[in-house]
Design a protein around this motif. Structure first.
Motif, PDB file in Angstrom:
ATOM      1  N   PHE A 188     -26.230  48.267 -15.336  1.00 15.24           N
ATOM      2  CA  PHE A 188     -25.337  49.187 -16.304  1.00 15.24           C
ATOM      3  C   PHE A 188     -25.425  50.595 -15.663  1.00 15.24           C
ATOM      4  O   PHE A 188     -24.483  51.344 -15.708  1.00 15.24           O
ATOM      5  N   THR A 189     -26.710  50.844 -15.207  1.00 12.20           N
ATOM      6  CA  THR A 189     -26.663  52.382 -14.906  1.00 12.20           C
ATOM      7  C   THR A 189     -26.508  52.506 -13.182  1.00 12.20           C
ATOM      8  O   THR A 189     -26.930  53.443 -12.814  1.00 12.20           O
ATOM      9  N   LEU A 190     -26.357  51.399 -12.492  1.00 13.30           N
ATOM     10  CA  LEU A 190     -26.041  51.164 -11.148  1.00 13.30           C
ATOM     11  C   LEU A 190     -27.424  51.574 -10.401  1.00 13.30           C
ATOM     12  O   LEU A 190     -27.342  52.124  -9.227  1.00 13.30           O
ATOM     13  N   ALA A 196     -30.823  42.672  -5.868  1.00 11.80           N
ATOM     14  CA  ALA A 196     -29.990  42.170  -7.108  1.00 11.80           C
ATOM     15  C   ALA A 196     -28.372  42.197  -7.326  1.00 11.80           C
ATOM     16  O   ALA A 196     -27.838  41.332  -7.856  1.00 11.80           O
ATOM     17  N   TRP A 197     -27.912  43.074  -6.563  1.00 18.27           N
ATOM     18  CA  TRP A 197     -26.481  43.015  -6.463  1.00 18.27           C
ATOM     19  C   TRP A 197     -25.926  42.195  -5.583  1.00 18.27           C
ATOM     20  O   TRP A 197     -24.921  41.557  -5.784  1.00 18.27           O
ATOM     21  N   ILE A 198     -26.517  41.585  -4.548  1.00 16.80           N
ATOM     22  CA  ILE A 198     -26.250  40.615  -3.599  1.00 16.80           C
ATOM     23  C   ILE A 198     -26.309  39.448  -4.365  1.00 16.80           C
ATOM     24  O   ILE A 198     -25.344  38.430  -4.296  1.00 16.80           O
ATOM     25  N   VAL A 199     -27.219  39.137  -5.338  1.00 16.72           N
ATOM     26  CA  VAL A 199     -27.456  37.759  -5.808  1.00 16.72           C
ATOM     27  C   VAL A 199     -26.375  37.759  -6.833  1.00 16.72           C
ATOM     28  O   VAL A 199     -25.737  36.544  -6.989  1.00 16.72           O
ATOM     29  N   LEU A 200     -26.129  38.742  -7.557  1.00 16.37           N
ATOM     30  CA  LEU A 200     -24.962  38.879  -8.594  1.00 16.37           C
ATOM     31  C   LEU A 200     -23.641  38.522  -7.739  1.00 16.37           C
ATOM     32  O   LEU A 200     -22.897  37.808  -8.546  1.00 16.37           O
ATOM     33  N   LEU A 201     -23.417  39.206  -6.774  1.00 15.52           N
ATOM     34  CA  LEU A 201     -22.050  39.079  -6.188  1.00 15.52           C
ATOM     35  C   LEU A 201     -21.847  37.699  -5.575  1.00 15.52           C
ATOM     36  O   LEU A 201     -20.904  36.995  -5.739  1.00 15.52           O
ATOM     37  N   MET A 202     -23.206  37.083  -4.977  1.00 16.00           N
ATOM     38  CA  MET A 202     -23.014  35.642  -4.473  1.00 16.00           C
ATOM     39  C   MET A 202     -22.671  34.722  -5.181  1.00 16.00           C
ATOM     40  O   MET A 202     -22.058  33.841  -5.268  1.00 16.00           O
ATOM     41  N   PHE A 203     -23.497  34.797  -6.495  1.00 16.66           N
ATOM     42  CA  PHE A 203     -23.521  33.929  -7.786  1.00 16.66           C
ATOM     43  C   PHE A 203     -22.040  33.846  -8.439  1.00 16.66           C
ATOM     44  O   PHE A 203     -21.409  32.890  -8.783  1.00 16.66           O
ATOM     45  N   THR A 204     -21.299  35.001  -8.577  1.00 17.47           N
ATOM     46  CA  THR A 204     -20.393  35.335  -9.270  1.00 17.47           C
ATOM     47  C   THR A 204     -19.317  34.502  -8.504  1.00 17.47           C
ATOM     48  O   THR A 204     -18.511  33.800  -8.861  1.00 17.47           O
ATOM     49  N   ALA A 205     -19.253  35.150  -7.320  1.00 10.22           N
ATOM     50  CA  ALA A 205     -18.116  34.421  -6.301  1.00 10.22           C
ATOM     51  C   ALA A 205     -18.324  32.804  -5.919  1.00 10.22           C
ATOM     52  O   ALA A 205     -17.395  32.217  -6.196  1.00 10.22           O
ATOM     53  N   GLY A 206     -19.826  32.522  -5.875  1.00  3.13           N
ATOM     54  CA  GLY A 206     -19.842  31.031  -5.632  1.00  3.13           C
ATOM     55  C   GLY A 206     -19.463  30.123  -6.922  1.00  3.13           C
ATOM     56  O   GLY A 206     -18.686  29.027  -6.828  1.00  3.13           O
ATOM     57  N   THR A 207     -19.724  30.619  -8.112  1.00  3.40           N
ATOM     58  CA  THR A 207     -19.516  29.801  -9.413  1.00  3.40           C
ATOM     59  C   THR A 207     -17.939  29.802  -9.682  1.00  3.40           C
ATOM     60  O   THR A 207     -17.564  28.771  -9.923  1.00  3.40           O
TER      61      THR A 207
END
Ligand code: SF4
Ligand code: SF4
Length: 434
Positions: A188-190, A196-207
């Motif tokens: 939330f505070t960037l 951590a951003w790469i994991v979030l991006l990959m899992f969001t897109a993948g799911t």
């Protein structure tokens, strides 16, 4: 006996109709129906809740389960496992591989139908879709409708929900590798680490893509397990099976006819509920994930027309052919896998109970191998390395056993080693020449 079984298998295969493969050109709009296996599916799927809540459990002053990649440590309910003890991981993997093997030998793609993340997330996404867009006929009609405000708001709401679940999936995965509470603050505070951003991006897109769009096509074309499980089946493996003897010839129910022989009433409900879009009446097919939803559908139809259930049921090829299926303890594959599971558990339990609090390595210095002292004594030197695995900073005092007149120098002060760190020291051992 084995030869006879093989002949029967070949005969059954030869009689099987040509399979139709779902190539994804038509979107599967599966109907949702309650029933025994649907309830079991919800229960087994709910075990995935641990994936979402697990990272927030605390044990003492830290996360109960934490895969600390940066610190090369794995914390499991107060036990810290370091790379030294990673051999246990191979037994954990062996345990799950053998468990998967046993499930497949006994009940085909039971894992796919009830536990697999792809199936579970797809089921959740399609449940949301059914809530937002209605039953299959309404969904097909909505897709065919030109874009308007109603369609836009329904589709937008669905995709926002799908994306929200996908993002929570991404955060939850990342949270197993770092402090979960701090991770939310960092996002939330960037301030989150780039990984951590790469994991979030990959899992969001993948799911979002796999569960929202590709769905059963992942099981057909991407999943390696789906490719290999066929070799694990045998004649005794339980699979959802259509009772052809009872069901054929198919005929619509004629409520006016007396003494009508009721088999399959050709209502297509078993096809309508199938998440992979197959017709189990055509025989076992590569797309069947053994979820049992067609059994629920057919049972509910049979209940409505006052006929016995189980026109579609879990059955084995041996059962279909009228043979007595072998029990699990009569099947060498099951026994061998069960033995491996027991061995894996024994090794992991042994490993966890015998994790030492420190690792000590001692290497003699070879140049020179020894020194002849002016008083006639002989002195050897040793390099000590200590790895503190205790989880707290520790002081180590070195003592040496051996000859009575042995003198040890270089270890005057206790050696302070921080938790999870290594330290080294040089030690001199002097002993009289005799
Ligand atoms: S055929 Fe039946 S068990 Fe197989 S995937 Fe379809 S609904 Fe599930
Ligand atoms: S649900 Fe049962 S009765 Fe209906 S088509 Fe399928 S097998 Fe036949």
């Amino acid at each position: 006996m084995q030869q006879q079984e093989n002949c029967q298998t070949l005969a059954a295969v030869a009689e099987a109709p040509v399979w139709e493969l779902n190539t994804g050109s038509n979107k599967i709009q599966a109907k949702r129906m309650s029933g025994r296996f649907r309830t079991i599916k919800w229960l087994t799927a709910s075990t995935w809740l641990i994936f979402f809540v697990g990272p927030y459990l605390r044990w003492g002053d830290r996360q109960a389960v934490l895969f600390d990649i940066a610190g090369s440590q794995f914390h499991l309910f107060g036990v810290t496992v370091y790379p030294y003890d990673v051999w246990m991981l191979s037994f954990v993997l062996l345990f799950f591989a053998m468990l998967l093997g046993i499930v497949t030998v006994l009940a085909g793609r039971g894992f796919c139908g009830y536990f697999c993340f792809q199936t579970v997330w797809t089921d959740l996404f399609s449940w949301i879709e059914a809530r937002m867009e209605g039953p299959p006929r309404a969904r097909i009609a909505l897709d065919a409708t030109p874009w308007n405000l109603r369609k836009l708001s329904i589709k937008l709401s669905k995709h926002v929900l799908w994306l929200t679940i996908s993002m929570i999936t991404g955060v939850s995965f990342a949270a197993w590798f770092t402090d979960a509470y701090q991770l939310w603050v960092d996002y939330f505070t960037l301030q989150a680490h780039v990984s951590a951003w790469i994991v979030l991006l990959m899992f969001t897109a993948g799911t979002y893509l796999l569960a929202g769009f590709m769905r059963e096509q992942v099981c057909f074309w991407l999943c390696p397990y789906a490719r290999i499980q066929g070799v694990l089946y045998d004649n005794n493996t339980l699979l959802p099976t259509y009772d052809e003897d009872r069901g054929e010839p198919r005929a619509k129910l004629d409520r006016t006819a007396e003494n009508q022989r009721v088999g399959c009433v050709d209502c297509d409900q078993c096809v309508a509920v199938c998440p992979t879009g197959i017709d189990i009446r055509e025989g076992q097919q590569i797309g069947c994930i053994t979820c049992g939803l067609c059994i629920d559908a057919c049972d509910s139809v049979m209940d409505k027309i006052n006929q016995p259930r189980s026109l579609i049921r879990y059955n084995s090829l041996a059962g279909i052919l009228g043979d007595r299926p072998r029990r699990w303890y009569q099947r060498p594959q099951v026994l061998a896998s069960a033995a491996m599971i027991v061995i894996s558990v024994v090794f992991v339990v042994y490993g966890l109970n015998n994790i030492t609090e420190a690792e000590l390595s001692v290497s003699p210095k070879r140049q020179p191998t020894y020194v002849l002292m002016s008083d006639g004594a002989i002195q050897n030197s040793y390099q000590l390395r200590i790895f503190n695995k205790s989880g707290a900073d520790n002081n180590y005092r070195i003592e040496v056993d051996g000859f009575d007149d042995m003198l040890v120098t270089g270890n005057g002060k206790p050696l302070l080693v921080e938790a999870g760190r290594r330290a080294s020291a040089l030690l001199y051992v002097k002993v009289s020449r005799e």
